[in-house]
Scaffold this motif. Structure first.
Motif, PDB file in Angstrom:
ATOM      1  N   UNK A 145     -28.334 114.742 -77.725  1.00 28.85           N
ATOM      2  CA  UNK A 145     -27.398 115.511 -78.551  1.00 28.85           C
ATOM      3  C   UNK A 145     -26.976 114.829 -79.843  1.00 28.85           C
ATOM      4  N   UNK A 146     -26.883 113.503 -79.836  1.00 16.90           N
ATOM      5  CA  UNK A 146     -26.443 112.810 -81.053  1.00 16.90           C
ATOM      6  C   UNK A 146     -27.486 112.868 -82.160  1.00 16.90           C
ATOM      7  N   UNK A 147     -28.727 113.231 -81.790  1.00 22.65           N
ATOM      8  CA  UNK A 147     -29.809 113.254 -82.770  1.00 22.65           C
ATOM      9  C   UNK A 147     -30.126 114.659 -83.285  1.00 22.65           C
ATOM     10  N   UNK A 148     -29.531 115.677 -82.673  1.00 21.94           N
ATOM     11  CA  UNK A 148     -29.905 117.043 -83.027  1.00 21.94           C
ATOM     12  C   UNK A 148     -29.443 117.434 -84.426  1.00 21.94           C
ATOM     13  N   UNK A 149     -28.275 116.947 -84.834  1.00 19.54           N
ATOM     14  CA  UNK A 149     -27.791 117.341 -86.168  1.00 19.54           C
ATOM     15  C   UNK A 149     -28.716 116.832 -87.263  1.00 19.54           C
ATOM     16  N   UNK A 150     -29.257 115.630 -87.103  1.00 23.27           N
ATOM     17  CA  UNK A 150     -30.197 115.121 -88.110  1.00 23.27           C
ATOM     18  C   UNK A 150     -31.421 116.026 -88.216  1.00 23.27           C
ATOM     19  N   UNK A 175     -23.140 123.576 -83.031  1.00 21.32           N
ATOM     20  CA  UNK A 175     -21.713 123.215 -83.045  1.00 21.32           C
ATOM     21  C   UNK A 175     -21.072 123.312 -81.656  1.00 21.32           C
ATOM     22  N   UNK A 176     -21.257 124.411 -80.906  1.00 22.61           N
ATOM     23  CA  UNK A 176     -20.661 124.448 -79.560  1.00 22.61           C
ATOM     24  C   UNK A 176     -21.213 123.387 -78.620  1.00 22.61           C
ATOM     25  N   UNK A 177     -22.500 123.071 -78.754  1.00 22.68           N
ATOM     26  CA  UNK A 177     -23.065 122.024 -77.909  1.00 22.68           C
ATOM     27  C   UNK A 177     -22.440 120.668 -78.238  1.00 22.68           C
ATOM     28  N   UNK A 178     -22.238 120.395 -79.510  1.00 20.33           N
ATOM     29  CA  UNK A 178     -21.617 119.128 -79.900  1.00 20.33           C
ATOM     30  C   UNK A 178     -20.188 119.036 -79.358  1.00 20.33           C
ATOM     31  N   UNK A 179     -19.479 120.152 -79.367  1.00 23.86           N
ATOM     32  CA  UNK A 179     -18.088 120.139 -78.886  1.00 23.86           C
ATOM     33  C   UNK A 179     -17.990 120.037 -77.375  1.00 23.86           C
ATOM     34  N   UNK A 180     -18.914 120.659 -76.669  1.00 18.13           N
ATOM     35  CA  UNK A 180     -18.725 120.872 -75.235  1.00 18.13           C
ATOM     36  C   UNK A 180     -19.749 120.167 -74.352  1.00 18.13           C
TER      37      UNK A 180
END
Length: 319
Positions: A145-150, A175-180
């Motif tokens: 998950x920490x790499x998906x935004x890049x 965005x929802x995945x990053x939050x939850x």
């Protein structure tokens, strides 16, 4: 053919001088895999796979990948085993690339696995999770998950040129995945890429697991989420609930899922769909001119992500 770096007969002679595997009889590039260069080597003793590591595989990760296969095989998991050199090393260099010689694993991958195959593969995954419990090395999920935004940032500008509405799907999903995204779920060694082409079936045998080059430490249930994405969809993009139920039931017979894992599974499946959509989209938009294998179509995983975006209950997946 997935060969990015050629290996000459002179290169092969130099390589084999460091191993005790017999005299070569046949050596040819093979089509399996799209990340690395792969060759089938037949000697007067046995068959082997020579892999030259390209693209995403870093040499610093090889102790984990190769050590894991050796560890799992020693605990009964049917998988390739790195052949150690005469000096004890598990890998070497060929044409400036890190390379390893692996035992050849017999079997066939299935383009259209049936429900029974889904169940057997899931049980093998659970046994692998159990066998990896005492593996000493750890590796973070490099495509977690920490790499998906890049990856979203690198692809979103051109996403709609691949499929209209794809950029909005990426934005609305991330965005929802990053939050939850869940925390604290049971974890350990996972394969992280257990698609049908990475499971080899032979008659009356436990399936063989191959291609551990995305393996890492993460939630065990995330591995199942990847498999639901990879094994449980029809060609028209519909989810096969029967296959999903068989897969989850078989996995749970070997390793029971906690209540927290069951509750988190829809989100984990959504995240797994996004991960494979993003890497396929990136490769589609940035083709490697040296590759003969064409990048995989990301639109297949756009369909799967849309399904998992509406599948909010474990029962929707077969639990």
């Amino acid at each position: 053919m997935a060969v990015y770096t050629e290996v000459s007969f002179d290169d092969l002679d130099t390589l084999l001088a460091g191993y005790d595997v017999g005299r070569p009889k046949s050596f040819k590039g093979i089509a399996e895999g799209v990340e690395n260069s792969n060759f089938l080597l037949q000697t007067d003793r046995a068959d082997f796979i020579l892999t030259l590591y390209e693209k995403r595989v870093r040499e610093s990760d090889l102790p984990y990948f190769l050590g894991l296969m050796e560890h799992l095989a020693a605990r009964g998991v049917r998988c390739p085993v790195p052949v150690r050199r005469r000096d004890g090393a598990m890998w070497t260099k060929v044409n400036g690339k890190s390379a390893a010689l692996l035992t050849y694993l017999e079997g066939l991958s299935l383009n259209r696995p049936e429900t029974a195959h889904c169940a057997v593969a899931a049980a093998a995954c659970a046994k692998m999770h159990d066998a990896g419990k005492d593996f000493a090395l750890t590796r973070a999920n490099a495509l977690g998950p920490r790499d998906w935004r890049k990856l979203v940032d690198a692809t979103i500008a051109d996403a709609d040129s691949v499929q209209q509405g794809l950029s909005a799907l990426l934005t609305n999903t991330l965005a929802p995945l990053e939050r939850n995204w869940p925390s604290g779920l049971p974890g350990g060694v996972i394969h992280a890429d257990l698609f049908p082409d990475n499971v080899l079936f032979t008659q009356h045998q436990v399936p063989g697991l191959i291609d551990f080059y995305f393996a890492c430490n993460d939630f065990h249930a995330y591995d199942i989420a990847v498999m639901l994405n990879a094994w449980c969809f029809e060609r028209d993009g519909s989810y096969n609930l029967t296959n999903g139920r068989a897969m989850l039931t078989a996995y749970r017979r070997v390793r029971e899922l906690t209540a927290e894992e069951r509750a988190a599974l829809p989100m984990l499946a959504r995240g797994a769909a996004l991960r494979f959509l993003l890497t396929r989209l990136y490769d589609w938009l940035n083709p490697d001119p040296s590759a003969i294998v064409r990048a995989k179509d990301p639109r297949e995983f756009a369909k799967r992500l849309r399904f998992f975006s509406t599948a909010n209950k474990p029962a929707d997946l077969g639990l």
